[in-house]
Design an enzyme around this catalytic site. Sequence first.
Site, PDB file in Angstrom:
ATOM      1  N   GLY A  57       0.802  -1.221   0.000  1.00 27.65           N
ATOM      2  CA  GLY A  57       0.000   0.000   0.000  1.00 27.65           C
ATOM      3  C   GLY A  57       0.827   1.259   0.000  1.00 27.65           C
ATOM      4  N   HIS A 247      -0.328   4.850   7.088  1.00 24.32           N
ATOM      5  CA  HIS A 247      -1.217   3.693   7.173  1.00 24.32           C
ATOM      6  C   HIS A 247      -2.680   4.100   7.299  1.00 24.32           C
ATOM      7  CE1 HIS A 247       2.714   1.992   8.398  1.00 24.32           C
ATOM      8  NE2 HIS A 247       2.298   0.978   7.661  1.00 24.32           N
ATOM      9  N   GLY A 463     -16.566  23.064 -17.050  1.00 25.92           N
ATOM     10  CA  GLY A 463     -17.106  23.917 -16.000  1.00 25.92           C
ATOM     11  C   GLY A 463     -16.344  25.188 -15.729  1.00 25.92           C
TER      12      GLY A 463
END
Length: 648
Positions: A57, A247, A463
């Site tokens: 991760g 984390h 936009g």
Amino acid sequence: MKKIINNPQNVVSEMIDGFTQSSRDLLKLKGNFNVVVRSDYSQIKDRVTLISGGGSGHEPAHIGYIGNAMLTGAVCGDVFASPSAKQIFMAIKSVAGKMGCILIVKNYMGDNGSFSIAREMCKSQLPDIRVEIITVDDDISSILMKLNEFSNDNNDNIQDIRDKYKSITNRRGIAGTVLVHKILGGLAEQGKSIDEILKFYNKYISPSKSLNLVTMGVGLSSCIIPSVGSPSFTLNEKEMEIGLGIHGEFGIEKVELKPSKQIIKSLIDNLLKILPYSNNNNNNNNNNNNNNNNNNNNNNNSCGISCGSDGEDKSLIVLINNLGSTTNMEMAIATNDCLNYLHEKGFTVERLITGTLMTSLEMAGISISLLLIKNNQIINLIDLKTNAMGWPNSVLKPYKNKEDSILTLDENDSHEIKYDNLKSITISKENGEILKEIVLLGCNSLIENSNKLTDLDKQVGDGDLGTTLENLSKSIKKSIDTIPFDKPCYTFRKISLIIQELIGGSSGLFYSIFFLRLSNSLYERSTVNGKNQISTNDWGLSLIDAVNAIKELGKADIGDCTMLDSLIPAINKINQCCKDNENSSSSFDLLNTLKLASKEAQLGSESTIEMIAKKGRSSYLGERTSHIMDPGAHAIEIIFKSFLSIKK
């Protein structure tokens, strides 16, 4: 949860396969070990091997740092979970040789435990291989909070803070670990012994022993672990977390979102409370440098490496890390603010490393790592080339002053001189005031309808139309009193230049070229046969030429669902009125002409509701643009409708 994955339970193994299949420099250890090593591991067993790892991760960490002059191998646990001791042992067994192995461990309980057990296993199962652990604990935030020194601007007790900081052991390891990989990897590549590498690390790098490496981060969002499916915490649009880890956990303080300059200042001010630099004046610095040089042999002996003279006391390696989803634009802004503030504080940034280096999945935010250069060999080690895919191809060498990065051209007024011919074509002061009023009415209408145009553009574009036209209008109004409206050829060139300076997407380009072509055409038509006077017919034909410029640039025409569907019929009506007046003895009826043109602009704008866009960004949406008025056409309608308020 939206992620490009298959089964949440298989993300780590499939990620590893993606890394290893894409590079011949990597190999995956067979079995369910989640171990990746250098493909040339068997050829480098005569050197110290480096292994790191931890939970997944954080990519590209740690697989991305496997390569020459960096890691020999990496061990991947599950997402945000430590690998097992057996996995780590298998990595050591695979690549370690007679020169020994160093395990680079981020300071977390799980990682420390698993790597320590693996090392203990090696004592009996691999007795001929020396295995050592170094722990990286560069995060300063939690300790500052414990010492009640976070956000405290009182620097009178800096040395006391540093002494207390050094005595506390539960600091986290975060992005500074990447610098450890690079520096120790370089030493191993050079064939240094395990003792030489450890001594160099402890003396010059170790966050806990030298304090020379410090890191602190800020998060603008949480992240989602695939197997969990929801964020660990939430932040509203006006909040940020200061001092968080990697984390997905909370930071040490939730605060109001600040501009980049204030965020960077807060991070650096806190980092400098720990970094052991000197605030001495130049004379003292020179004395210190002389003393360091005199003691250089002692320094070399203490680390066992002939590593050159000690660096200046305020020279830095700076690493700015993207925690996952921070845009490159934000990274560049943060980098600019970081360099400016460090220069202001008297530091020299010798090397700058920026990028996505140690992430927390898709977390938005950054961390800043400062490494105080106490030995110039560090720069050489950072500069060593590596094929590790996660290390940036370019380690940057910043300018010492911002002014050095600016290219200054010789100023001259030649661009004004060549416009003198445009100024030679004039109209009456009264008509100039009318032209000025028309321009002001158009600008004011776009400013007032900015939100309406933005909302409309969000349905079919990006936009930004309302904001773009508002900014262009404000810029024109700001210069309105400097524009000589009785000189229309020059006036329209000036308006075009103002728009060019802001530009603002494709709409800015179209408005700019409209006024540029209008200026050129008016001048050319009014100077035919040396008449130097603008006729009513010249106005109409020049406006047609200006519209054609937009058609040429945009490769569009009426019926394509663009601004032209409103602009073309309006300008055609003005041109027809000009032609009719040319053959008439009566004066030109401007107000009636504008009323007729406004009606045509309205009908053209409304016609786009049933169209499917064929040009521009809206064209990518196909039938989804049907039943929505084109925002560019509606802007033209708004402009022409404003002309009906003319008082003159």
